[in-house]
Design a protein around this motif. Structure first.
Motif, mmCIF file in Angstrom:
data_model
loop_
_atom_site.group_PDB
_atom_site.id
_atom_site.type_symbol
_atom_site.label_atom_id
_atom_site.label_comp_id
_atom_site.label_asym_id
_atom_site.label_seq_id
_atom_site.Cartn_x
_atom_site.Cartn_y
_atom_site.Cartn_z
ATOM 1 N N THR A 82 0.843 -1.202 0.000
ATOM 2 C CA THR A 82 0.000 0.000 0.000
ATOM 3 C C THR A 82 0.873 1.245 0.000
ATOM 4 O O THR A 82 0.531 2.238 -0.643
ATOM 5 N N GLY A 83 2.013 1.165 0.710
ATOM 6 C CA GLY A 83 2.953 2.295 0.737
ATOM 7 C C GLY A 83 3.435 2.631 -0.668
ATOM 8 O O GLY A 83 3.546 3.805 -1.039
ATOM 9 N N GLU A 84 3.671 1.590 -1.488
ATOM 10 C CA GLU A 84 4.101 1.826 -2.873
ATOM 11 C C GLU A 84 2.968 2.476 -3.670
ATOM 12 O O GLU A 84 3.189 3.441 -4.401
ATOM 13 N N ALA A 85 1.749 1.957 -3.493
ATOM 14 C CA ALA A 85 0.595 2.506 -4.233
ATOM 15 C C ALA A 85 0.349 3.961 -3.834
ATOM 16 O O ALA A 85 -0.056 4.785 -4.668
ATOM 17 N N LYS A 86 0.605 4.263 -2.556
ATOM 18 C CA LYS A 86 0.357 5.613 -2.031
ATOM 19 C C LYS A 86 1.126 6.691 -2.805
ATOM 20 O O LYS A 86 0.669 7.817 -2.913
ATOM 21 N N PRO A 121 5.372 11.248 5.526
ATOM 22 C CA PRO A 121 6.165 12.008 4.547
ATOM 23 C C PRO A 121 5.828 11.670 3.094
ATOM 24 O O PRO A 121 6.195 12.423 2.207
ATOM 25 N N ILE A 122 5.135 10.554 2.843
ATOM 26 C CA ILE A 122 4.766 10.229 1.446
ATOM 27 C C ILE A 122 3.587 11.113 1.025
ATOM 28 O O ILE A 122 3.635 11.827 0.033
ATOM 29 N N LEU A 123 2.517 11.041 1.802
ATOM 30 C CA LEU A 123 1.290 11.772 1.422
ATOM 31 C C LEU A 123 1.253 13.175 2.020
ATOM 32 O O LEU A 123 0.451 13.991 1.588
ATOM 33 N N GLU A 124 2.095 13.416 3.022
ATOM 34 C CA GLU A 124 2.019 14.653 3.809
ATOM 35 C C GLU A 124 0.576 14.869 4.243
ATOM 36 O O GLU A 124 0.000 13.994 4.864
ATOM 37 N N LEU A 125 -0.055 15.980 3.840
ATOM 38 C CA LEU A 125 -1.425 16.218 4.302
ATOM 39 C C LEU A 125 -2.456 15.990 3.195
ATOM 40 O O LEU A 125 -3.615 16.378 3.330
ATOM 41 N N SER A 126 -2.035 15.340 2.089
ATOM 42 C CA SER A 126 -2.967 15.276 0.950
ATOM 43 C C SER A 126 -4.195 14.400 1.230
ATOM 44 O O SER A 126 -5.280 14.677 0.710
ATOM 45 N N ALA A 127 -4.047 13.347 2.054
ATOM 46 C CA ALA A 127 -5.229 12.522 2.362
ATOM 47 C C ALA A 127 -6.237 13.343 3.164
ATOM 48 O O ALA A 127 -7.448 13.286 2.918
#
Ligand SMILES: [Zn+2]
Length: 424
Positions: A82-86, A121-127
């Motif tokens: 899921t981390g990769e898909a994120k 750090p991958i999505l930061e606040l985008s979710a």
């Protein structure tokens, strides 16, 4: 003249048929004479419960089946896939998938939900940015609470603590951690509680999601809850390790959970799917001891967790699937146990989400579901359609059933074929 009258309802505790009167978005009366109403709905002896409450659902990583083809064999692998898909998620993409899941949940009678949004750090606040506007958009049908959730860890993912702080400033309702996915679980729990106290918000942990009792971080959470004075404000999800403890040790943890007023969220589809993977024979179930927790007085919610992603390849976002599943998976098949299980998608999660004025008493918010069945046990044993969902006194969902048994319309029954080998 009241706004809405539901005539002849069966309540979850059974008993005689009652009329439920609704005025100004609240329940005005239950039982007694039927008052005059602007709209009358004939419930006709069907079950009426408070609106269903989803205590734990990941809107941001739902419905990934079209882009992640690999299947996970363990929780760690599901986190990695899921981390990769994120890395490919966008705000629009997250929002579109979140809307689809919210629509599914609302159609099934859910009127309140705690959604987890990943802050890392991958999505930061985008979710958070993707889902936050949905609180207002869906408010007529569902109350959405958002948990700023550190799925990737806090210490092993530098920058996450600051991002959680920003998420809470921007409108996340509570903070969530995942101590088993970090380099220092104790410190992780401390940081989450420090944030909770700084922002005066509730706490929700993913915890002890393993087959053997090798972490038991729940003990640290219990301690931190008491230290912070956060009794009644903390929930823990999975807690599958508890099932692997010898009974006296299990009882000790359960007694501490009761004292700290911590709620437990079982996530049976994910837990059944990802636990027991090391077992070649006699594969264990890997579900927290639902019946023992309930009998000890711990609030227990059954929740969806994931809908079609590496953690859980199936999912309907229909909470009624879960007591059905738990009846068999947790060995809770008596009528009394089935009624207890119905509470795990209504009153218990409502308590964990601290929903104000939840229930079926006069004065409660009129968030109600009409089930196409006669008793609470039927709702668990043969989950029927939810014919009506009502939010704050307004009908939000009407479900019409149409089944045509055309085979019954055949004008003549065809002659039985002759039995081979027999004279005609
Ligand atoms: Zn989860």
């Amino acid at each position: 003249m009241i706004d809405l009258l539901l005539r002849e309802c069966v309540l979850p505790d059974g008993g005689t048929l009652v009329h439920v009167a609704i005025e100004d978005g609240r329940i005005a009366s239950v039982g007694g004479e039927a008052p005059a109403a602007r709209e009358v709905i004939e419930v006709d002896g069907r079950l009426v419960t408070p609106g269903l409450v989803e205590a734990h659902l990941h809107l941001d990583k739902a419905l990934l089946h079209d882009r992640v083809s690999a299947t996970a064999g363990t929780a760690a692998e599901a986190i990695r896939l899921t981390g990769e898909a994120k890395r490919g998620f966008t705000v629009e993409d997250i929002r579109a998938r979140a809307r689809r899941v919210l629509d599914m949940a609302i159609a099934a009678g859910t009127t309140a939900m705690r959604g987890h949004v990943e802050i890392d750090p991958i999505l930061e606040l985008s979710a958070l940015e993707a889902v936050l506007p949905l609180k207002a958009e869906y408010a007529p049908a569902l109350d959405l609470q958002l948990c700023a959730f550190a799925q990737e860890g806090i210490l092993q993912a530098p920058g996450t603590e600051g991002l959680l702080r920003r998420a809470l400033t921007r409108g996340a309702d509570l903070v969530g951690g995942c101590p088993y996915n970090d380099t220092d679980a104790r410190k992780h729990i401390e940081i989450v509680f420090a944030l909770a106290q700084a922002f005066d918000v509730d706490v929700d942990f993913h915890i002890d999601f393993f087959d053997e009792p090798e972490h038991l971080h729940v003990r640290d959470v219990i301690e931190a809850t008491l230290r912070a004075g956060w009794q009644g404000r903390v929930s823990v999800g999975h807690l599958t390790e508890l099932a692997a403890l010898p009974i006296p040790d299990q009882d000790a943890v359960i007694a501490d959970l009761v004292a700290a007023r911590i709620g437990v969220i079982a996530l049976p589809t994910t837990d059944l799917y990802l636990m027991g993977r090391g077992d070649v024979m006699n594969v264990r179930r890997g579900i927290t001891p639902i019946r023992r927790l309930l009998e000890a007085g711990v609030p227990v919610a059954l929740a969806t967790n994931n809908v079609r992603n590496p953690f859980t390849p199936v999912g309907t976002a229909d909470l009624a699937d879960l007591p059905f599943l738990a009846t068999v998976a947790a060995h809770m098949g008596s009528a009394r146990e089935m009624r207890m299980l119905l509470d795990t998608i209504t009153v218990h999660p409502a308590r964990m989400l601290r929903l104000p004025d939840y229930g079926l008493s006069p004065g409660c918010r009129a968030n109600l579901v009409v089930w196409d069945c006669a008793t609470a046990e039927d709702a668990v044993a043969t989950p029927p359609p939810r014919l009506l969902s009502i939010k704050d006194g307004r009908v939000t969902i009407e479900h019409e059933r149409r089944l045509r048994e055309r085979w019954r319309l055949c004008p003549t029954t065809p002659a039985s074929p002759p039995i081979v080998g027999q004279p005609p």
